[in-house]
Design a protein around this motif. Structure first.
Motif, PDB file in Angstrom:
ATOM      1  N   ALA A 155       7.160  -4.263  -1.382  1.00 17.70           N
ATOM      2  CA  ALA A 155       6.289  -5.421  -1.584  1.00 17.70           C
ATOM      3  C   ALA A 155       6.941  -6.647  -0.960  1.00 17.70           C
ATOM      4  N   SER A 156       6.116  -7.613  -0.597  1.00 21.90           N
ATOM      5  CA  SER A 156       6.548  -8.965  -0.256  1.00 21.90           C
ATOM      6  C   SER A 156       7.713  -9.008   0.730  1.00 21.90           C
ATOM      7  N   GLN A 157       8.834  -9.642   0.316  1.00 23.24           N
ATOM      8  CA  GLN A 157       9.976  -9.781   1.218  1.00 23.24           C
ATOM      9  C   GLN A 157      10.505  -8.421   1.655  1.00 23.24           C
ATOM     10  N   GLY A 158      10.277  -7.389   0.840  1.00 22.71           N
ATOM     11  CA  GLY A 158      10.678  -6.045   1.229  1.00 22.71           C
ATOM     12  C   GLY A 158       9.956  -5.575   2.462  1.00 22.71           C
ATOM     13  N   VAL A 159       8.665  -5.904   2.560  1.00 25.47           N
ATOM     14  CA  VAL A 159       7.906  -5.558   3.763  1.00 25.47           C
ATOM     15  C   VAL A 159       8.520  -6.244   4.973  1.00 25.47           C
ATOM     16  N   LEU A 160       8.889  -7.517   4.806  1.00 22.60           N
ATOM     17  CA  LEU A 160       9.451  -8.264   5.939  1.00 22.60           C
ATOM     18  C   LEU A 160      10.816  -7.717   6.337  1.00 22.60           C
ATOM     19  N   LEU A 161      11.614  -7.313   5.365  1.00 21.21           N
ATOM     20  CA  LEU A 161      12.919  -6.746   5.697  1.00 21.21           C
ATOM     21  C   LEU A 161      12.769  -5.404   6.397  1.00 21.21           C
ATOM     22  N   MET A 162      11.696  -4.702   6.092  1.00 23.59           N
ATOM     23  CA  MET A 162      11.407  -3.419   6.742  1.00 23.59           C
ATOM     24  C   MET A 162      10.788  -3.574   8.137  1.00 23.59           C
ATOM     25  N   ALA A 163      10.373  -4.779   8.493  1.00 17.81           N
ATOM     26  CA  ALA A 163       9.469  -4.962   9.628  1.00 17.81           C
ATOM     27  C   ALA A 163       9.931  -4.255  10.898  1.00 17.81           C
ATOM     28  N   GLU A 164      11.202  -4.391  11.240  1.00 15.93           N
ATOM     29  CA  GLU A 164      11.700  -3.743  12.464  1.00 15.93           C
ATOM     30  C   GLU A 164      11.470  -2.237  12.420  1.00 15.93           C
ATOM     31  N   VAL A 165      11.749  -1.640  11.262  1.00 17.98           N
ATOM     32  CA  VAL A 165      11.613  -0.193  11.140  1.00 17.98           C
ATOM     33  C   VAL A 165      10.141   0.216  11.073  1.00 17.98           C
ATOM     34  N   LEU A 166       9.299  -0.623  10.475  1.00 21.44           N
ATOM     35  CA  LEU A 166       7.873  -0.306  10.404  1.00 21.44           C
ATOM     36  C   LEU A 166       7.273  -0.182  11.798  1.00 21.44           C
ATOM     37  N   PHE A 167       7.667  -1.080  12.695  1.00 25.78           N
ATOM     38  CA  PHE A 167       7.193  -0.981  14.074  1.00 25.78           C
ATOM     39  C   PHE A 167       7.723   0.295  14.731  1.00 25.78           C
ATOM     40  N   ASN A 168       8.969   0.664  14.427  1.00 25.31           N
ATOM     41  CA  ASN A 168       9.525   1.900  14.990  1.00 25.31           C
ATOM     42  C   ASN A 168       8.791   3.129  14.470  1.00 25.31           C
ATOM     43  N   ILE A 169       8.525   3.175  13.159  1.00 27.32           N
ATOM     44  CA  ILE A 169       7.822   4.314  12.579  1.00 27.32           C
ATOM     45  C   ILE A 169       6.469   4.505  13.248  1.00 27.32           C
ATOM     46  N   ALA A 170       5.724   3.414  13.380  1.00 30.68           N
ATOM     47  CA  ALA A 170       4.401   3.509  13.990  1.00 30.68           C
ATOM     48  C   ALA A 170       4.482   3.836  15.470  1.00 30.68           C
ATOM     49  N   GLY A 171       5.396   3.167  16.170  1.00 29.69           N
ATOM     50  CA  GLY A 171       5.524   3.406  17.602  1.00 29.69           C
ATOM     51  C   GLY A 171       5.938   4.822  17.940  1.00 29.69           C
ATOM     52  N   LEU A 172       6.708   5.439  17.044  1.00 27.67           N
ATOM     53  CA  LEU A 172       7.119   6.833  17.225  1.00 27.67           C
ATOM     54  C   LEU A 172       6.070   7.808  16.721  1.00 27.67           C
ATOM     55  N   ARG A 173       4.986   7.266  16.124  1.00 28.27           N
ATOM     56  CA  ARG A 173       3.890   8.093  15.594  1.00 28.27           C
ATOM     57  C   ARG A 173       4.408   9.073  14.537  1.00 28.27           C
ATOM     58  N   ILE A 174       5.156   8.521  13.559  1.00 19.38           N
ATOM     59  CA  ILE A 174       5.724   9.327  12.481  1.00 19.38           C
ATOM     60  C   ILE A 174       4.744   9.338  11.304  1.00 19.38           C
ATOM     61  N   PRO A 175       4.297  10.507  10.854  1.00 17.13           N
ATOM     62  CA  PRO A 175       3.350  10.555   9.740  1.00 17.13           C
ATOM     63  C   PRO A 175       4.048  10.466   8.384  1.00 17.13           C
ATOM     64  N   LEU A 176       3.943   9.312   7.748  1.00 21.59           N
ATOM     65  CA  LEU A 176       4.463   9.163   6.389  1.00 21.59           C
ATOM     66  C   LEU A 176       3.600   8.150   5.650  1.00 21.59           C
ATOM     67  N   VAL A 177       3.847   8.020   4.349  1.00 23.86           N
ATOM     68  CA  VAL A 177       3.018   7.162   3.497  1.00 23.86           C
ATOM     69  C   VAL A 177       3.897   6.161   2.772  1.00 23.86           C
ATOM     70  N   MET A 178       3.405   4.923   2.683  1.00 24.99           N
ATOM     71  CA  MET A 178       4.093   3.871   1.945  1.00 24.99           C
ATOM     72  C   MET A 178       3.081   3.096   1.123  1.00 24.99           C
ATOM     73  N   THR A 179       3.404   2.846  -0.134  1.00 28.69           N
ATOM     74  CA  THR A 179       2.605   1.954  -0.974  1.00 28.69           C
ATOM     75  C   THR A 179       3.153   0.544  -0.852  1.00 28.69           C
ATOM     76  N   VAL A 180       2.249  -0.418  -0.630  1.00 27.52           N
ATOM     77  CA  VAL A 180       2.614  -1.831  -0.694  1.00 27.52           C
ATOM     78  C   VAL A 180       1.922  -2.429  -1.909  1.00 27.52           C
ATOM     79  N   ALA A 181       2.715  -2.858  -2.878  1.00 27.81           N
ATOM     80  CA  ALA A 181       2.190  -3.561  -4.048  1.00 27.81           C
ATOM     81  C   ALA A 181       2.075  -5.029  -3.654  1.00 27.81           C
ATOM     82  N   ASN A 182       0.930  -5.397  -3.119  1.00 28.34           N
ATOM     83  CA  ASN A 182       0.770  -6.683  -2.441  1.00 28.34           C
ATOM     84  C   ASN A 182       1.231  -7.867  -3.289  1.00 28.34           C
ATOM     85  N   ARG A 183       2.077  -8.694  -2.671  1.00 25.82           N
ATOM     86  CA  ARG A 183       2.646  -9.867  -3.329  1.00 25.82           C
ATOM     87  C   ARG A 183       2.832 -10.967  -2.296  1.00 25.82           C
TER      88      ARG A 183
END
Length: 391
Positions: free
Chosen positions: A79-107
């Motif tokens: 959630a929140s700042q956690g999403v931002l701290l993950m941001a670099e890796v989130l782009f990598n996960i998507a760019g590599l087309r890796i199938p996984l699931v993440m819940t974001v408890a929006n904040r």
């Protein structure tokens, strides 16, 4: 089986039904209860998974990237700042087309510090290449979580399941959890054709020169567009299994003859639905549109949903400073070349967790009738709290 469960516990139980082999966990309010409940399921022997407690959200995203790339169904939440701290890796996960699931408890995202709900966190990574599905209730969040594992695998794209922090994560609701046997039969075993295997060495995420980078981005965009059908088909299949559906890409209800429409995402839609039921006689009826898929954006479905409207109220739970609402701006772009498109009234409401009462429905309908109403506003801002130059 129907049980009264806190939203976070319900998500943990839904994740367990999908039998992930790796769960990476780092606590952050209001997501913490999800991974706490997952850890308890593991400790009690009710869930078999490699539960990895890491030192940051960056690490949590990195662990599930590596695990999924190695052929293990994987899950994390933040959630929140956690999403931002993950941001670099989130782009990598998507760019590599890796199938996984993440819940974001929006904040809300700091600063100023807020632990309460809005959509600023997931909106900040809307262009990372993840599928984003927003849930209006805890039952929808449970059903969408299970669907997300299947969607991710079929599309080879990561899926972000967005549920409103506190409003859903910490609220008790009667939840219908399908039997394990039903999920085992509906969700295929995890497969990733490009998985990393020491017996057949290969690499993922290597340098791409300008001669190929545009093609990679085009392929990713095309995959996201194709995912529109997968999201709809998966929800249809889920209805056949459970008798329930989450609405595919979007749903339309309310007054079919109304000339005013209201678009909302997440739990806000439930408030608008309740306000419509309570105030439509005095404030007028409206066509209510629940936007479930934010990425990929269901442009064609939205155009069909607003056909015949004169006015479209778009509710945002995030703001793009210097421009306006995020969803409102995107809808304006989608409808820009539509003949007879409705006039858009974009309002940010409930930023930083401010309560959204049912009466907001009547207030929104009144604002439509005002010819001087701005194209965008922070609708529930009390300008008297601000210095004159900031109003």
């Amino acid at each position: 089986m129907r049980e009264a469960l806190e939203g976070s516990m319900a998500i943990a139980r839904a994740v367990a039904l999908c039998r992930p082999e790796v769960v990476a966990a780092y606590p952050i309010t209001p997501q913490t209860h999800i991974v706490e409940n997952l850890s308890k399921l593991v400790a009690d022997g009710d869930m078999k998974t490699e539960f990895v407690s890491v030192e940051s959200e960056f690490s949590a995203a990195s662990v599930v990237l590596g695990a999924a790339a190695s052929g293990a169904r994987s899950y994390t939440a933040t959630a929140s700042q956690g999403v931002l701290l993950m941001a670099e890796v989130l782009f990598n996960i998507a760019g590599l087309r890796i199938p996984l699931v993440m819940t974001v408890a929006n904040r809300a995202v700091s600063a100023p510090l807020s632990i309460w709900n809005d959509h600023g966190d997931s909106m900040a990574v809307r262009d990372s290449g993840w599928i984003q599905l927003h849930c209006a209730s805890n039952q929808e969040a449970v059903d969408t979580t299970v669907q997300a594992f299947r969607i991710a695998q079929e599309c080879e794209l990561p899926v972000m399941v967005c549920m409103d922090g506190f409003v859903l994560t910490h609220t008790m609701e009667v939840i219908d959890l399908p039997p394990q046997a039903d999920i085992d039969g509906w969700l295929p075993p995890y497969e990733f054709d490009r998985r990393l295997d020491a017996s057949e060495p290969r690499s993922l995420g290597m340098l791409v020169t300008p001669e190929y980078f545009a093609e990679v981005r085009h392929a990713h965009h095309a995959a996201m567009q194709q995912a529109l059908k997968t999201v709809e088909d998966t929800d249809r299949d889920w209805r056949e299994l459970t008798g329930r559906a989450c609405g595919g890409l979007l749903t339309v209800e309310g007054d079919p003859d109304a000339k005013v429409g209201i678009v909302a995402m997440g739990s806000t839609f439930g408030t608008i639905r309740a306000g419509h039921a309570r105030f439509q006689a005095e404030a007028g009826g409206a066509r209510l549109i629940k936007l479930r898929a934010f990425r990929p954006f269901p442009a064609d479905a939205l155009r069909a949903a607003v056909e015949g409207l004169d006015h479209l109220i778009v509710i945002d739970r995030a703001i793009s400073p210097g421009l306006g609402g995020v969803v409102g701006t995107e809808i304006a772009a989608v409808l820009a070349d539509m003949p007879g498109a409705p006039r858009i009234h974009n309002h940010a409401i409930g930023l930083g967790g401010r309560d959204i009462p049912e009466t907001v429905y009547a207030d929104l309908m009144s604002a439509v009738a005002d010819p001087d109403s701005p194209a965008f506003s922070v609708f529930d801002a009390d300008l008297d709290k601000l210095k004159p130059e900031d109003r």
